[in-house]
Write a protein that holds these residues in place. Structure first.
Motif, PDB file in Angstrom:
ATOM      1  N   ARG A  68      31.572   5.080 -50.511  1.00 19.90           N
ATOM      2  CA  ARG A  68      30.974   5.626 -49.288  1.00 19.90           C
ATOM      3  C   ARG A  68      30.191   6.911 -49.537  1.00 19.90           C
ATOM      4  O   ARG A  68      29.014   7.004 -49.200  1.00 19.90           O
ATOM      5  CB  ARG A  68      32.078   5.869 -48.260  1.00 19.90           C
ATOM      6  CG  ARG A  68      31.551   6.446 -46.984  1.00 19.90           C
ATOM      7  CD  ARG A  68      32.641   6.616 -45.967  1.00 19.90           C
ATOM      8  NE  ARG A  68      32.012   7.023 -44.715  1.00 19.90           N
ATOM      9  CZ  ARG A  68      32.516   7.925 -43.917  1.00 19.90           C
ATOM     10  NH1 ARG A  68      33.658   8.499 -44.203  1.00 19.90           N
ATOM     11  NH2 ARG A  68      31.889   8.245 -42.815  1.00 19.90           N
ATOM     12  N   THR A  69      30.838   7.901 -50.120  1.00 21.80           N
ATOM     13  CA  THR A  69      30.191   9.194 -50.326  1.00 21.80           C
ATOM     14  C   THR A  69      28.997   9.066 -51.277  1.00 21.80           C
ATOM     15  O   THR A  69      27.929   9.611 -51.020  1.00 21.80           O
ATOM     16  CB  THR A  69      31.191  10.224 -50.885  1.00 21.80           C
ATOM     17  OG1 THR A  69      32.300  10.299 -50.000  1.00 21.80           O
ATOM     18  CG2 THR A  69      30.558  11.585 -51.030  1.00 21.80           C
ATOM     19  N   GLY A  70      29.187   8.314 -52.351  1.00 16.47           N
ATOM     20  CA  GLY A  70      28.102   8.122 -53.304  1.00 16.47           C
ATOM     21  C   GLY A  70      26.911   7.420 -52.690  1.00 16.47           C
ATOM     22  O   GLY A  70      25.757   7.777 -52.956  1.00 16.47           O
ATOM     23  N   ALA A  71      27.179   6.400 -51.863  1.00 17.99           N
ATOM     24  CA  ALA A  71      26.081   5.681 -51.209  1.00 17.99           C
ATOM     25  C   ALA A  71      25.300   6.609 -50.290  1.00 17.99           C
ATOM     26  O   ALA A  71      24.069   6.533 -50.215  1.00 17.99           O
ATOM     27  CB  ALA A  71      26.620   4.482 -50.427  1.00 17.99           C
ATOM     28  N   ILE A  72      26.004   7.497 -49.618  1.00 16.40           N
ATOM     29  CA  ILE A  72      25.335   8.461 -48.731  1.00 16.40           C
ATOM     30  C   ILE A  72      24.498   9.439 -49.551  1.00 16.40           C
ATOM     31  O   ILE A  72      23.351   9.731 -49.205  1.00 16.40           O
ATOM     32  CB  ILE A  72      26.363   9.208 -47.856  1.00 16.40           C
ATOM     33  CG1 ILE A  72      27.020   8.237 -46.872  1.00 16.40           C
ATOM     34  CG2 ILE A  72      25.714  10.366 -47.112  1.00 16.40           C
ATOM     35  CD1 ILE A  72      28.228   8.808 -46.163  1.00 16.40           C
ATOM     36  N   VAL A  73      25.050   9.943 -50.652  1.00 18.84           N
ATOM     37  CA  VAL A  73      24.327  10.901 -51.497  1.00 18.84           C
ATOM     38  C   VAL A  73      23.098  10.244 -52.122  1.00 18.84           C
ATOM     39  O   VAL A  73      21.986  10.781 -52.050  1.00 18.84           O
ATOM     40  CB  VAL A  73      25.250  11.497 -52.589  1.00 18.84           C
ATOM     41  CG1 VAL A  73      24.465  12.286 -53.616  1.00 18.84           C
ATOM     42  CG2 VAL A  73      26.324  12.366 -51.947  1.00 18.84           C
ATOM     43  N   TYR A  74      23.286   9.066 -52.721  1.00 14.87           N
ATOM     44  CA  TYR A  74      22.144   8.374 -53.323  1.00 14.87           C
ATOM     45  C   TYR A  74      21.108   8.000 -52.269  1.00 14.87           C
ATOM     46  O   TYR A  74      19.906   8.140 -52.485  1.00 14.87           O
ATOM     47  CB  TYR A  74      22.597   7.114 -54.071  1.00 14.87           C
ATOM     48  CG  TYR A  74      23.320   7.396 -55.360  1.00 14.87           C
ATOM     49  CD1 TYR A  74      22.736   8.159 -56.368  1.00 14.87           C
ATOM     50  CD2 TYR A  74      24.591   6.882 -55.581  1.00 14.87           C
ATOM     51  CE1 TYR A  74      23.406   8.406 -57.556  1.00 14.87           C
ATOM     52  CE2 TYR A  74      25.260   7.111 -56.769  1.00 14.87           C
ATOM     53  CZ  TYR A  74      24.672   7.879 -57.749  1.00 14.87           C
ATOM     54  OH  TYR A  74      25.318   8.119 -58.925  1.00 14.87           O
ATOM     55  N   GLY A  75      21.574   7.525 -51.123  1.00 12.38           N
ATOM     56  CA  GLY A  75      20.645   7.185 -50.039  1.00 12.38           C
ATOM     57  C   GLY A  75      19.854   8.397 -49.578  1.00 12.38           C
ATOM     58  O   GLY A  75      18.646   8.311 -49.334  1.00 12.38           O
ATOM     59  N   GLY A  76      20.518   9.544 -49.487  1.00  8.99           N
ATOM     60  CA  GLY A  76      19.833  10.773 -49.087  1.00  8.99           C
ATOM     61  C   GLY A  76      18.804  11.214 -50.107  1.00  8.99           C
ATOM     62  O   GLY A  76      17.688  11.617 -49.760  1.00  8.99           O
ATOM     63  N   MET A  77      19.166  11.122 -51.392  1.00 10.13           N
ATOM     64  CA  MET A  77      18.218  11.493 -52.449  1.00 10.13           C
ATOM     65  C   MET A  77      17.020  10.549 -52.441  1.00 10.13           C
ATOM     66  O   MET A  77      15.876  10.985 -52.571  1.00 10.13           O
ATOM     67  CB  MET A  77      18.903  11.481 -53.817  1.00 10.13           C
ATOM     68  CG  MET A  77      19.881  12.604 -53.981  1.00 10.13           C
ATOM     69  SD  MET A  77      20.838  12.724 -55.525  1.00 10.13           S
ATOM     70  CE  MET A  77      20.300  11.455 -56.570  1.00 10.13           C
ATOM     71  N   LEU A  78      17.284   9.255 -52.281  1.00  7.02           N
ATOM     72  CA  LEU A  78      16.192   8.272 -52.224  1.00  7.02           C
ATOM     73  C   LEU A  78      15.290   8.537 -51.025  1.00  7.02           C
ATOM     74  O   LEU A  78      14.067   8.466 -51.130  1.00  7.02           O
ATOM     75  CB  LEU A  78      16.757   6.854 -52.161  1.00  7.02           C
ATOM     76  CG  LEU A  78      17.374   6.338 -53.450  1.00  7.02           C
ATOM     77  CD1 LEU A  78      18.189   5.082 -53.180  1.00  7.02           C
ATOM     78  CD2 LEU A  78      16.305   6.068 -54.495  1.00  7.02           C
ATOM     79  N   PHE A  79      15.895   8.837 -49.879  1.00  3.66           N
ATOM     80  CA  PHE A  79      15.118   9.108 -48.669  1.00  3.66           C
ATOM     81  C   PHE A  79      14.237  10.338 -48.867  1.00  3.66           C
ATOM     82  O   PHE A  79      13.067  10.348 -48.470  1.00  3.66           O
ATOM     83  CB  PHE A  79      16.052   9.289 -47.468  1.00  3.66           C
ATOM     84  CG  PHE A  79      15.328   9.440 -46.176  1.00  3.66           C
ATOM     85  CD1 PHE A  79      14.807   8.340 -45.520  1.00  3.66           C
ATOM     86  CD2 PHE A  79      15.148  10.699 -45.603  1.00  3.66           C
ATOM     87  CE1 PHE A  79      14.118   8.469 -44.322  1.00  3.66           C
ATOM     88  CE2 PHE A  79      14.470  10.844 -44.409  1.00  3.66           C
ATOM     89  CZ  PHE A  79      13.955   9.731 -43.764  1.00  3.66           C
TER      90      PHE A  79
END
Length: 177
Positions: A68-79
């Protein structure tokens, strides 16, 4: 879990798919440069760097298989990277659609600017654009390379949000990534 064309899209697979698409776009850019002789302008090169950044983040995320946390962090960086790329591509599309009398003069090449100017001045000149950035040498379905870059950056930004939400949902269901 949501599916695309019947395939369960877990975050790890989504990140891998994003990497493959970025690699394909970069490969096509190289094809246009070396086989279609479309020399990239400074704004094109900066957009390529943004695509490389997206590819790197997608690859690391796919290898990591975040929760969960990693997906949010990676998603934020990608965004964030997709947003920066979209801003640069928007500027490029704007330059390409200026009337002929408003197009800025051609400036020095990217390599010269990076060697001779301080980094902040070089970036300012690059992002301001020049006459060579206003040229449209290739089009597909009415969009220039910069136009297609903008479309892809927006799609990657949306996909990044989707992957972050998918990672959150999967974590809530108690399934490992």
């Amino acid at each position: 879990m949501r599916t695309i064309v019947g395939i369960r899209l877990i975050p790890r697979l989504g990140f891998a798919l994003g990497f493959v698409v970025c690699a394909g776009l970069l490969g096509f850019a190289l094809y246009l440069q070396y086989y279609d002789y479309q020399d990239p302008c400074p704004l094109c090169i900066v957009q390529r760097i943004a695509f490389m950044g997206l590819a790197a983040i997608f690859l690391v995320a796919a290898l990591h298989g975040p929760g969960r946390t990693g997906a949010i962090v990676y998603g934020g960086m990608l965004f964030l990277v997709a947003g920066i790329g979209a801003a640069i591509a928007t500027r490029h599309v704007w330059l390409q659609n200026l009337p002929k009398d408003r197009i800025p003069e051609c400036g020095p090449g990217l390599e010269y600017m990076l060697k001779k100017l301080p980094l902040t001045q070089a970036l300012e000149k690059i992002l301001t654009g020049s006459g060579e950035c206003a040229e449209v040498g290739w089009k597909f379905l009415g969009l220039s390379i910069a136009g297609w870059s903008l479309v892809w950056f927006v799609l990657f930004g949306i996909f990044a949000i989707y992957l972050a939400l998918a990672g959150m949902k999967q974590a809530q269901q108690g399934k490992p990534s």
